[in-house]
Structures are given as structure tokens and as C-alpha cells.
Design an enzyme around this catalytic site. Sequence first.
Site, mmCIF file in Angstrom:
data_model
loop_
_atom_site.group_PDB
_atom_site.id
_atom_site.type_symbol
_atom_site.label_atom_id
_atom_site.label_comp_id
_atom_site.label_asym_id
_atom_site.label_seq_id
_atom_site.Cartn_x
_atom_site.Cartn_y
_atom_site.Cartn_z
ATOM 1 C CG ASP A 84 -2.361 -4.099 0.318
ATOM 2 O OD1 ASP A 84 -3.275 -4.823 -0.097
ATOM 3 O OD2 ASP A 84 -1.436 -3.671 -0.396
ATOM 4 C CE1 TYR A 141 -5.478 3.998 -0.480
ATOM 5 C CE2 TYR A 141 -6.124 4.604 -2.713
ATOM 6 C CZ TYR A 141 -6.165 3.716 -1.645
ATOM 7 O OH TYR A 141 -6.889 2.563 -1.743
#
Lengths: 256, 256
Positions: free
Chosen positions: B51, B109
Site C-alpha cells: 500500500d 512483515y
Amino acid sequence: MRYVIQLSYDGTAYGGWQIQPNAVTVQEVLQAGIKRATGQEIIVTASGRTDAGVHAYGQICHFDADWRIPPERIADCINSFLPDDIKIVASGRASEDFDSNRSAKKKTYAYHAYLSSRIQPLKERYSARIKGKPLHVGLMQKAAETLCGEHDFKAFCASGSQVKTTVRTLYAVEVTEGFSLGCTDYTVRVTGNGFLYNMVRTIAGTVFAIGAGQRSLQDLQTALAEADRDKLGKTMPAKGLILESVDYGFPLFPNG
Amino acid sequence: MRYVIQLSYDGTAYGGWQIQPNAVTVQEVLQAGIKRATGQEIIVTASGRTDAGVHAYGQICHFDADWRIPPERIADCINSFLPDDIKIVASGRASEDFDSNRSAKKKTYAYHAYLSSRIQPLKERYSARIKGKPLHVGLMQKAAETLCGEHDFKAFCASGSQVKTTVRTLYAVEVTEGFSLGCTDYTVRVTGNGFLYNMVRTIAGTVFAIGAGQRSLQDLQTALAEADRDKLGKTMPAKGLILESVDYGFPLFPNG
């Protein structure tokens, strides 16, 4: 009334601390923020200038003003008028004879570098890149021991600077190694009673050169004894340098 | 011939990975760099979109081209035409059936946050700020244990996203606490076989909310069992998120 603040900044976008004609500086942005917050033109004094691109976590500044808000609240008031890369992280009242520059007893700077043949985007902003083989940390720690104490740091001083004496005392020089995001990281942290222009960046470059075998411990001793700049490593770039703290011998913000 | 690259980027300036009309994106800058380096219009496929504002250390991409230079050298060739906040950190040849998106087995992540009542300029870029009291790390680690394994993560998925199944497996969820530059730092690191849109940022927000006592472990269990979004914490901002690595079950760059 005299106020004292701890100022943190990401120096990337700024031409250093001190106001100058051809660059936006931290002092200028801070003073403009104070003006917007209070309507007053206030001159802020820092513990020392930082060069273009140098960062600070613990820059200490003072200024005089007569405001009604409690001193520990002025951080938030002024911060509303500062960009995210310059913020006051603590504020308080100081005695009238406190001078953030002249009253400073010790300063601590950290220099950060990472080892990589290629630029690492997530490390570039706050550390300098070193190419080649891993550095010899034991040798760097020996260099740190050699640097500790009172020495004439004339060789570490950028030529042309005018100071009364180039003798300074380093109370601590610490070399540490870490690993993050695929690279080895090196930090050289120095605490001293004062620093000459470019001194920390040249200390860091010399420690790294010794770790890389490009300079020897003997070179360092010679440089200190004979003020021979050629025996030292290069002056490292500004972006790896952070002013971490300034020590005045007493807590500046006892109320938080 | 199929090439594979590891791409690192500071996502601050970009509208995410994927090319889109109204923002400069990482894919666009990378493909423009390849065009400047080689004259060719190459479409690059990534392991997944990131994103706007999300960072990557270990984004993996593939593309097809026929160049004469050795595959491990193309990183440096293309890097000359990329900005410092987007760089290829490794390159190599992949088999023709390798697909950086479909062949991915696991992704890791990390979400970074710091605890401070005020903005910290040197932490803002790569972590999100948490206000209030110190978080309860033991409770956050219990939340991490609860999240591990195969679950229906429907509640963690931004509404409106279209996926076949919202069942995912998390192989590891790790919560760590540190301290730097005057603040406590918290990291939530997750490894899974795939992630829904906003899932990691909502996991992080939920773990932090549990650490702050705003949500309970029971809330988390209910959210997983009943897909109840209201039992979760908020979706954390993009800047604290880093795609650390993508695992394909074999080394992508065996020659370095």
C-alpha cells in the site's frame, strides 16, 4: 523568564542549525514556529551548531520570553506550528544564568554506518554506507580506547576553523556492531567535553578505516601526537551523525 | 529469460507498489529505471502489492528480458537509474516457471511502533506513534500465540475486498520490546502463507490494543471465531509496516 527545551530533528532537509541566507535551517524553522505560536520574535540559542544534514535527538536550546503557560506545556504549544521533522520533545524553566551553549558539560554523539555493496533505501537516511569486507570490531575498540582521554585533536579539526585550543577530553568512545535488514551496522558513540568542527565525523571515519585495515592503531597514535591529518580516515558524511544528548550536570526537565 | 530481483524501498514518497493514474508508484519508477537502463518496456511482477507508504526490505519481483549482462549484475545496472529510496539489493536468474507472486510460500512483515506523548522526528518515518502508558508485553505475546495457526481472518480484512477465502495460516507472530532515543519501541513480526488487505496493520493495532488494555484476549478469540471487526483494534498507519522477506522454499540468490 528563561526556558529550556530539548529539540529533536531529522536534519535531512535542513542546512544545519544556524540561520543563514542560502538554506532553510532548523533555527529558522523553530523561531518561525515560535512566532506563529506566540507572535513574538524570539532568538533561540542551541548547545552548539549542527551541520547541514546532521540529526539530533537531544539538542538543548534556551531562550527568554514571558509567557503565561506552564513551561512544560510550551513544547506542545510550539509543536503545533512545527513540521514533523523538527519537534520539541521536552520543555521547562531554566535559571537565569543557564546557557545551553556555555553551561554544557558533556555532549554525546552517535555515528551510524552500515556495510553493503549496494545502497539500502531503509538505512540511507540515518546512516552512511561502508563498502568492502566486514570491519574488525576488536581493532575498532582498541582505537576507541586510544581516543579516550585528553588529547590535542588538531588533526581531527577541519582546517580553517578558529578555536583557542584544539585540546579536548573524550570521556567515552564506544564501538558496537549489530545486524538488521540484511546488513551489519556499526555505531561509534563518543562523549566528550566539546568537539571541534568535523571532529566526530573524522573520528568515525578513522575508526572505520582502522577496522578496515586501511589505517593502523599506530597511525592514530601518530596523528594524535603529531597532528598529522594524513594518518586519519576520511570525514564521514553528515547523515550518519546524531547529537544524542547534552549533559549539564543536573536534570533539565525534573518534572518530566 | 526470467530474472528475479530483491527490491528495497522507502515507501514514504510513493502511492504503493502498483501503477495507478494519480500517484507515483514503486512499480512505475522501477519500470522507468529499467527503460532508461535498457531501452525496453518491461512489466515487472511483484510478490504482492504494498500500500501507499508501506516500506519493503525484501520485496521480490520477476520479469522477462533477454539481456547479455550476467543476471547478478543487473542490480547495479538498473540501480544507476533508480532513486536512493528504491534500489535492487540482489538480482539473479529464475526458472521459467518461477512467479514471484504465485510461487511465494511465506511472507514476513514487521510492524514498528514507538511510545511517546510527542512526535519523535527520528522515529516518525518508519514507525507509528502510540500514546499512553507502556504496553503489557506479556499480554501482547499471549495475543501473538492466539493469532498463530490457521484461522479465518475475515474480521481483519478491509471490507469490500474480494478474495475466495479469508482463511490464512500464520506460522509465527512475535512481539518484541526495545528502547532507543528516549522511547520504548514495539515490533510485531508476522510470518504467514498470505495476508488479506490491511491484515497485518489490523493485527498490529489489535496486539497494541490488547497491550494497552483496550481489548482483551477474549475479544481477539471472539473476533477470530465470529468475524467481529468491532472486537479488534484499529488499523495502524502504513508508515510502520515493512515487508521484510518472501520465502519460496529455496534460495533465490544462491550466488550472492
